[in-house]
Design a protein around this motif. Structure first.
Motif, mmCIF file in Angstrom:
data_model
loop_
_atom_site.group_PDB
_atom_site.id
_atom_site.type_symbol
_atom_site.label_atom_id
_atom_site.label_comp_id
_atom_site.label_asym_id
_atom_site.label_seq_id
_atom_site.Cartn_x
_atom_site.Cartn_y
_atom_site.Cartn_z
ATOM 1 N N PHE A 23 -18.893 -2.505 -4.159
ATOM 2 C CA PHE A 23 -17.790 -1.891 -3.412
ATOM 3 C C PHE A 23 -17.618 -2.664 -2.108
ATOM 4 O O PHE A 23 -18.594 -2.934 -1.411
ATOM 5 C CB PHE A 23 -18.081 -0.417 -3.118
ATOM 6 N N PRO A 24 -16.393 -3.040 -1.750
ATOM 7 C CA PRO A 24 -16.176 -3.854 -0.538
ATOM 8 C C PRO A 24 -16.740 -3.189 0.717
ATOM 9 O O PRO A 24 -16.618 -1.985 0.889
ATOM 10 C CB PRO A 24 -14.653 -3.964 -0.444
ATOM 11 N N VAL A 25 -17.343 -4.003 1.570
ATOM 12 C CA VAL A 25 -17.957 -3.473 2.786
ATOM 13 C C VAL A 25 -17.199 -3.893 4.045
ATOM 14 O O VAL A 25 -17.747 -3.853 5.130
ATOM 15 C CB VAL A 25 -19.447 -3.877 2.906
ATOM 16 N N VAL A 26 -15.958 -4.260 3.905
ATOM 17 C CA VAL A 26 -15.141 -4.647 5.053
ATOM 18 C C VAL A 26 -15.099 -3.492 6.049
ATOM 19 O O VAL A 26 -14.764 -2.370 5.698
ATOM 20 C CB VAL A 26 -13.699 -5.006 4.620
ATOM 21 N N GLY A 27 -15.494 -3.768 7.273
ATOM 22 C CA GLY A 27 -15.382 -2.763 8.333
ATOM 23 C C GLY A 27 -16.479 -1.715 8.354
ATOM 24 O O GLY A 27 -16.385 -0.762 9.100
ATOM 25 N N ARG A 28 -17.533 -1.869 7.543
ATOM 26 C CA ARG A 28 -18.568 -0.821 7.510
ATOM 27 C C ARG A 28 -19.184 -0.604 8.881
ATOM 28 O O ARG A 28 -19.366 0.517 9.317
ATOM 29 C CB ARG A 28 -19.661 -1.148 6.500
ATOM 30 N N TRP B 169 -4.943 0.829 8.947
ATOM 31 C CA TRP B 169 -6.143 -0.005 8.966
ATOM 32 C C TRP B 169 -6.977 0.244 7.712
ATOM 33 O O TRP B 169 -7.414 -0.688 7.040
ATOM 34 C CB TRP B 169 -6.965 0.289 10.227
ATOM 35 N N LEU B 170 -7.190 1.526 7.379
ATOM 36 C CA LEU B 170 -7.955 1.860 6.172
ATOM 37 C C LEU B 170 -7.195 1.451 4.914
ATOM 38 O O LEU B 170 -7.783 0.900 3.987
ATOM 39 C CB LEU B 170 -8.236 3.365 6.117
ATOM 40 N N GLY B 171 -5.911 1.738 4.881
ATOM 41 C CA GLY B 171 -5.109 1.460 3.690
ATOM 42 C C GLY B 171 -5.065 -0.010 3.334
ATOM 43 O O GLY B 171 -5.190 -0.383 2.157
ATOM 44 N N MET B 172 -4.883 -0.864 4.337
ATOM 45 C CA MET B 172 -4.806 -2.304 4.069
ATOM 46 C C MET B 172 -6.130 -2.842 3.535
ATOM 47 O O MET B 172 -6.155 -3.849 2.837
ATOM 48 C CB MET B 172 -4.398 -3.066 5.332
ATOM 49 N N ARG B 173 -7.225 -2.182 3.837
ATOM 50 C CA ARG B 173 -8.530 -2.651 3.389
ATOM 51 C C ARG B 173 -9.007 -1.979 2.106
ATOM 52 O O ARG B 173 -9.748 -2.584 1.334
ATOM 53 C CB ARG B 173 -9.564 -2.432 4.500
ATOM 54 N N TYR B 174 -8.590 -0.720 1.869
ATOM 55 C CA TYR B 174 -9.211 0.024 0.774
ATOM 56 C C TYR B 174 -8.256 0.674 -0.225
ATOM 57 O O TYR B 174 -8.712 1.126 -1.274
ATOM 58 C CB TYR B 174 -10.151 1.097 1.343
ATOM 59 N N ARG C 30 -6.034 -0.646 -2.215
ATOM 60 C CA ARG C 30 -6.028 -1.398 -3.477
ATOM 61 C C ARG C 30 -7.334 -1.237 -4.232
ATOM 62 O O ARG C 30 -7.350 -1.235 -5.456
ATOM 63 C CB ARG C 30 -5.724 -2.869 -3.218
ATOM 64 N N VAL C 31 -8.432 -1.098 -3.522
ATOM 65 C CA VAL C 31 -9.740 -0.914 -4.164
ATOM 66 C C VAL C 31 -9.787 0.445 -4.867
ATOM 67 O O VAL C 31 -10.243 0.559 -6.008
ATOM 68 C CB VAL C 31 -10.879 -1.005 -3.122
ATOM 69 N N CYS D 229 0.857 -1.193 0.000
ATOM 70 C CA CYS D 229 0.000 0.000 0.000
ATOM 71 C C CYS D 229 0.892 1.242 0.000
ATOM 72 O O CYS D 229 1.198 1.797 1.060
ATOM 73 C CB CYS D 229 -0.934 -0.013 1.200
ATOM 74 N N LYS D 230 1.283 1.660 -1.179
ATOM 75 C CA LYS D 230 2.268 2.740 -1.314
ATOM 76 C C LYS D 230 1.818 4.067 -0.701
ATOM 77 O O LYS D 230 2.596 4.743 -0.031
ATOM 78 C CB LYS D 230 2.613 2.927 -2.790
ATOM 79 N N ALA D 231 0.573 4.457 -0.926
ATOM 80 C CA ALA D 231 0.092 5.728 -0.373
ATOM 81 C C ALA D 231 0.051 5.674 1.152
ATOM 82 O O ALA D 231 0.438 6.630 1.822
ATOM 83 C CB ALA D 231 -1.283 6.068 -0.936
#
Length: 182
Positions: free
Chosen positions: A133-138, A70-75, A77-78, A7-9
């Motif tokens: 759109f992925p809902v992981v952690g919503r 936490w956000l970066g690892m989940r979103y 790439r999306v 996750c570069k950013a």
């Protein structure tokens, strides 16, 4: 760890936050970069972008790094690294801009939390509006936005102005997400 490194950013944002924090302990970079109210800012409008990279203390820095990771690892790439970075940067800058009008005489406002609050608002809107759109952690993001945002900062260590700032950043993310900006 491998997931985070890809996750570069997220890594870049975290590194910038930590580097600016360390530099602020040996230089006056925090005073040069911090946000200010409209009655105080002069013509230094670049502070709207820069203030989001300054942290107040080590716990503040590590907390923001944890949450962006936490956000970066989940979103990240999306959304893509560039989009992830830009959404947070624009949301944070909008929050500092609006905040400077609300608190016109503020001599310093700093913190990266506006960055990830904007991302949370954006991601929640995308989850609601974009099929697939992925809902992981919503559930956790909604709880965080609705409980932590208005209550916990005031109770723990911050004040009403921090809640206002976080709310502005979250709203900026929601608006960007609603209009598909980013």
């Amino acid at each position: 760890m491998e997931k985070l490194v890809s996750c570069k950013a997220t890594v870049a944002i975290s590194a910038i936050w930590f580097a600016v924090f360390v530099l602020s302990k040996v230089t006056a970079i925090d005073t040069v970069l911090s946000g200010k109210g409209m009655n105080v800012i002069g013509n230094e409008y670049w502070r709207f972008l820069a203030a989001g990279f300054v942290q107040t203390n080590l716990i503040h820095t590590l907390g923001n790094i944890y949450l962006i990771c936490w956000l970066g690892m989940r979103y990240e790439r999306v959304l893509g690294s560039s989009r992830f970075f830009i959404i947070g940067l624009i949301g944070s800058a909008i929050a500092y801009l609006v905040f400077s009008f609300v608190y016109k005489n503020a001599v310093s406002s700093v913190g990266g939390s506006g960055y990830w609050y904007a991302l949370v608002g954006y991601i929640l809107m995308q989850q609601l509006l974009t099929p697939g759109f992925p809902v992981v952690g919503r559930k956790w993001m909604l709880i965080y936005a609705l409980v932590f945002l208005p209550i916990v900062p005031n109770v723990l260590w911050l004040n009403a102005s921090s809640t206002v700032f976080h709310g502005i950043a979250f709203a900026a993310g929601v608006v960007m997400g609603f209009f598909g900006i980013g």
